[in-house]
Design a protein around this motif. Structure first.
Motif, PDB file in Angstrom:
ATOM      1  N   CYS A 118       0.851  -1.205   0.000  1.00 52.95           N
ATOM      2  CA  CYS A 118       0.000   0.000   0.000  1.00 52.95           C
ATOM      3  C   CYS A 118       0.878   1.243   0.000  1.00 52.95           C
ATOM      4  CB  CYS A 118      -0.917   0.000   1.216  1.00 52.95           C
ATOM      5  SG  CYS A 118      -2.008  -1.394   1.286  1.00 52.95           S
ATOM      6  N   ARG A 119       1.547   1.471  -1.082  1.00 55.18           N
ATOM      7  CA  ARG A 119       2.501   2.586  -1.168  1.00 55.18           C
ATOM      8  C   ARG A 119       1.838   3.948  -1.039  1.00 55.18           C
ATOM      9  NH1 ARG A 119       6.602   2.177   0.685  1.00 55.18           N
ATOM     10  NH2 ARG A 119       7.469   3.847  -0.520  1.00 55.18           N
ATOM     11  N   SER A 120       0.515   3.996  -1.007  1.00 57.24           N
ATOM     12  CA  SER A 120      -0.151   5.289  -0.841  1.00 57.24           C
ATOM     13  C   SER A 120      -0.047   5.773   0.604  1.00 57.24           C
ATOM     14  CB  SER A 120      -1.620   5.178  -1.251  1.00 57.24           C
ATOM     15  OG  SER A 120      -2.292   4.271  -0.393  1.00 57.24           O
ATOM     16  N   LEU A 121       0.360   4.886   1.496  1.00 53.65           N
ATOM     17  CA  LEU A 121       0.526   5.287   2.887  1.00 53.65           C
ATOM     18  C   LEU A 121       1.643   6.318   3.005  1.00 53.65           C
ATOM     19  CD1 LEU A 121       0.304   1.820   4.650  1.00 53.65           C
ATOM     20  CD2 LEU A 121      -1.461   3.567   4.534  1.00 53.65           C
ATOM     21  N   ASP A 122       1.564   7.099   4.016  1.00 53.72           N
ATOM     22  CA  ASP A 122       2.555   8.150   4.221  1.00 53.72           C
ATOM     23  C   ASP A 122       3.758   7.604   5.003  1.00 53.72           C
ATOM     24  OD1 ASP A 122       3.607  10.697   4.059  1.00 53.72           O
ATOM     25  OD2 ASP A 122       2.664  11.353   5.924  1.00 53.72           O
ATOM     26  N   ILE A 123       4.436   6.635   4.392  1.00 51.19           N
ATOM     27  CA  ILE A 123       5.611   6.036   5.023  1.00 51.19           C
ATOM     28  C   ILE A 123       6.640   5.752   3.932  1.00 51.19           C
ATOM     29  CG2 ILE A 123       4.702   3.690   4.887  1.00 51.19           C
ATOM     30  CD1 ILE A 123       6.099   3.213   7.643  1.00 51.19           C
ATOM     31  N   THR A 124       7.888   6.023   4.244  1.00 48.07           N
ATOM     32  CA  THR A 124       8.944   5.773   3.269  1.00 48.07           C
ATOM     33  C   THR A 124       9.367   4.309   3.314  1.00 48.07           C
ATOM     34  OG1 THR A 124      10.748   6.251   4.804  1.00 48.07           O
ATOM     35  CG2 THR A 124       9.794   8.132   3.587  1.00 48.07           C
ATOM     36  N   LEU A 125      10.029   3.877   2.270  1.00 46.43           N
ATOM     37  CA  LEU A 125      10.557   2.515   2.240  1.00 46.43           C
ATOM     38  C   LEU A 125      11.574   2.324   3.367  1.00 46.43           C
ATOM     39  CD1 LEU A 125      10.228  -0.057   0.625  1.00 46.43           C
ATOM     40  CD2 LEU A 125      12.049   0.720  -0.888  1.00 46.43           C
ATOM     41  N   LYS A 126      12.330   3.361   3.643  1.00 45.52           N
ATOM     42  CA  LYS A 126      13.303   3.303   4.735  1.00 45.52           C
ATOM     43  C   LYS A 126      12.602   3.044   6.068  1.00 45.52           C
ATOM     44  CE  LYS A 126      16.772   6.116   7.071  1.00 45.52           C
ATOM     45  NZ  LYS A 126      17.434   7.408   7.131  1.00 45.52           N
ATOM     46  N   GLU A 127      11.522   3.777   6.335  1.00 45.17           N
ATOM     47  CA  GLU A 127      10.777   3.605   7.584  1.00 45.17           C
ATOM     48  C   GLU A 127      10.095   2.239   7.637  1.00 45.17           C
ATOM     49  OE1 GLU A 127       9.430   8.221   8.400  1.00 45.17           O
ATOM     50  OE2 GLU A 127       8.322   7.014   6.936  1.00 45.17           O
ATOM     51  N   CYS A 128       9.575   1.813   6.512  1.00 44.77           N
ATOM     52  CA  CYS A 128       8.874   0.534   6.424  1.00 44.77           C
ATOM     53  C   CYS A 128       9.800  -0.635   6.756  1.00 44.77           C
ATOM     54  CB  CYS A 128       8.299   0.394   5.011  1.00 44.77           C
ATOM     55  SG  CYS A 128       7.623  -1.204   4.581  1.00 44.77           S
ATOM     56  N   THR A 129      11.040  -0.558   6.305  1.00 45.96           N
ATOM     57  CA  THR A 129      11.966  -1.682   6.471  1.00 45.96           C
ATOM     58  C   THR A 129      12.861  -1.573   7.699  1.00 45.96           C
ATOM     59  OG1 THR A 129      13.631  -0.642   5.047  1.00 45.96           O
ATOM     60  CG2 THR A 129      12.039  -2.129   3.983  1.00 45.96           C
ATOM     61  N   GLN A 130      12.860  -0.430   8.398  1.00 44.94           N
ATOM     62  CA  GLN A 130      13.797  -0.228   9.514  1.00 44.94           C
ATOM     63  C   GLN A 130      13.725  -1.322  10.582  1.00 44.94           C
ATOM     64  OE1 GLN A 130      16.395   2.166   9.992  1.00 44.94           O
ATOM     65  NE2 GLN A 130      16.812   0.548  11.453  1.00 44.94           N
ATOM     66  N   PRO A 131      12.551  -1.705  11.080  1.00 46.31           N
ATOM     67  CA  PRO A 131      12.550  -2.762  12.099  1.00 46.31           C
ATOM     68  C   PRO A 131      13.143  -4.079  11.597  1.00 46.31           C
ATOM     69  CG  PRO A 131      10.455  -1.610  12.103  1.00 46.31           C
ATOM     70  CD  PRO A 131      11.211  -1.135  10.891  1.00 46.31           C
ATOM     71  N   LEU A 132      12.866  -4.434  10.358  1.00 48.19           N
ATOM     72  CA  LEU A 132      13.426  -5.675   9.814  1.00 48.19           C
ATOM     73  C   LEU A 132      14.926  -5.556   9.571  1.00 48.19           C
ATOM     74  CD1 LEU A 132      10.536  -6.675   7.406  1.00 48.19           C
ATOM     75  CD2 LEU A 132      11.223  -7.857   9.498  1.00 48.19           C
ATOM     76  N   ARG A 133      15.377  -4.381   9.132  1.00 48.82           N
ATOM     77  CA  ARG A 133      16.826  -4.180   8.967  1.00 48.82           C
ATOM     78  C   ARG A 133      17.528  -4.273  10.314  1.00 48.82           C
ATOM     79  NH1 ARG A 133      17.916   0.955   7.042  1.00 48.82           N
ATOM     80  NH2 ARG A 133      15.768   1.601   7.234  1.00 48.82           N
ATOM     81  N   SER A 134      16.899  -3.745  11.355  1.00 51.25           N
ATOM     82  CA  SER A 134      17.476  -3.848  12.703  1.00 51.25           C
ATOM     83  C   SER A 134      17.531  -5.302  13.156  1.00 51.25           C
ATOM     84  CB  SER A 134      16.669  -3.011  13.703  1.00 51.25           C
ATOM     85  OG  SER A 134      16.803  -1.642  13.417  1.00 51.25           O
ATOM     86  N   LEU A 135      16.455  -6.052  12.901  1.00 56.47           N
ATOM     87  CA  LEU A 135      16.459  -7.482  13.240  1.00 56.47           C
ATOM     88  C   LEU A 135      17.549  -8.227  12.483  1.00 56.47           C
ATOM     89  CD1 LEU A 135      12.709  -8.520  13.471  1.00 56.47           C
ATOM     90  CD2 LEU A 135      14.443  -8.706  15.245  1.00 56.47           C
ATOM     91  N   LEU A 136      17.701  -7.917  11.210  1.00 48.92           N
ATOM     92  CA  LEU A 136      18.741  -8.557  10.411  1.00 48.92           C
ATOM     93  C   LEU A 136      20.127  -8.250  10.980  1.00 48.92           C
ATOM     94  CD1 LEU A 136      19.605 -10.196   7.948  1.00 48.92           C
ATOM     95  CD2 LEU A 136      19.464  -8.085   6.594  1.00 48.92           C
TER      96      LEU A 136
END
Length: 187
Positions: A118-136
């Protein structure tokens, strides 16, 4: 110092926004000694303990995501400590967070997948993936860089290949986490 300020802000957010009283206690105890806190195993240990618990038991998904990001910030700051201190913190994260994160990890991956679709949401790809990048990054630090590959990344994203690609793309675009020299190659 930017990572310490990000961690401090995150602890404040966990306290003020999420009502986490353990985060409040860490902030209150260390606010007078902020200059020495970033290089202190005691501070980082208290922050890891607080955030690791909140990553599993936080009342909201937002608190759990913030806590995971905070634990990774702690581990990045820990790179300036003695190797034995780094190992103690990594063991704490492994035991207190990563081995018990299943349901929270599933919810974080599902949320990120939904946000990606749902790319219409007001969230960047960076924000969307940050928790998973931190887990990785936490997995690479605590389990070992040689133990994490493409299969583990796909498992982390619950089989969502598009999300896995987004996590890798954003991870390569972001600054390399401190203490992970093989970060670009492992991705």
């Amino acid at each position: 110092m930017a990572d310490f300020e990000a961690l401090w802000s995150l602890l404040l957010r966990c306290w003020e926004v999420h009502g986490n009283h353990s985060a409040e206690e860490v902030v209150q105890v260390w606010k007078e000694d902020r200059d020495t806190a970033a290089a202190s195993e005691d501070f980082l240990g208290a922050a890891v303990f607080t955030l690791a618990a909140a990553s599993l038991q936080g009342e909201s998904l937002g608190e759990r995501e913030d806590s995971i990001i905070g634990v990774e910030l702690c581990m990045g700051l820990a790179q300036q400590l003695e190797i034995t201190a780094q190992q103690r913190l990594a063991q704490t994260v492994l035991e207190r967070t990563l081995r018990r994160l299943d349901s929270t990890g599933d919810v974080i991956a599902a949320k990120a997948s939904g946000q990606l679709l749902c790319r219409s949401l007001d969230i960047t790809l960076k924000e969307c993936t940050q928790p998973l990048r931190s887990l990785l990054a936490l997995l690479l630090r605590c389990v070992g860089e040689e133990q994490i590959g493409a299969q583990e990344l796909v498992e982390l994203t619950k089989g969502d290949v598009a999300l896995a690609v987004a996590v890798v793309a954003e991870a390569l675009a972001a600054p390399k986490p401190p203490g992970l020299p093989l970060w670009p190659m492992r991705l």
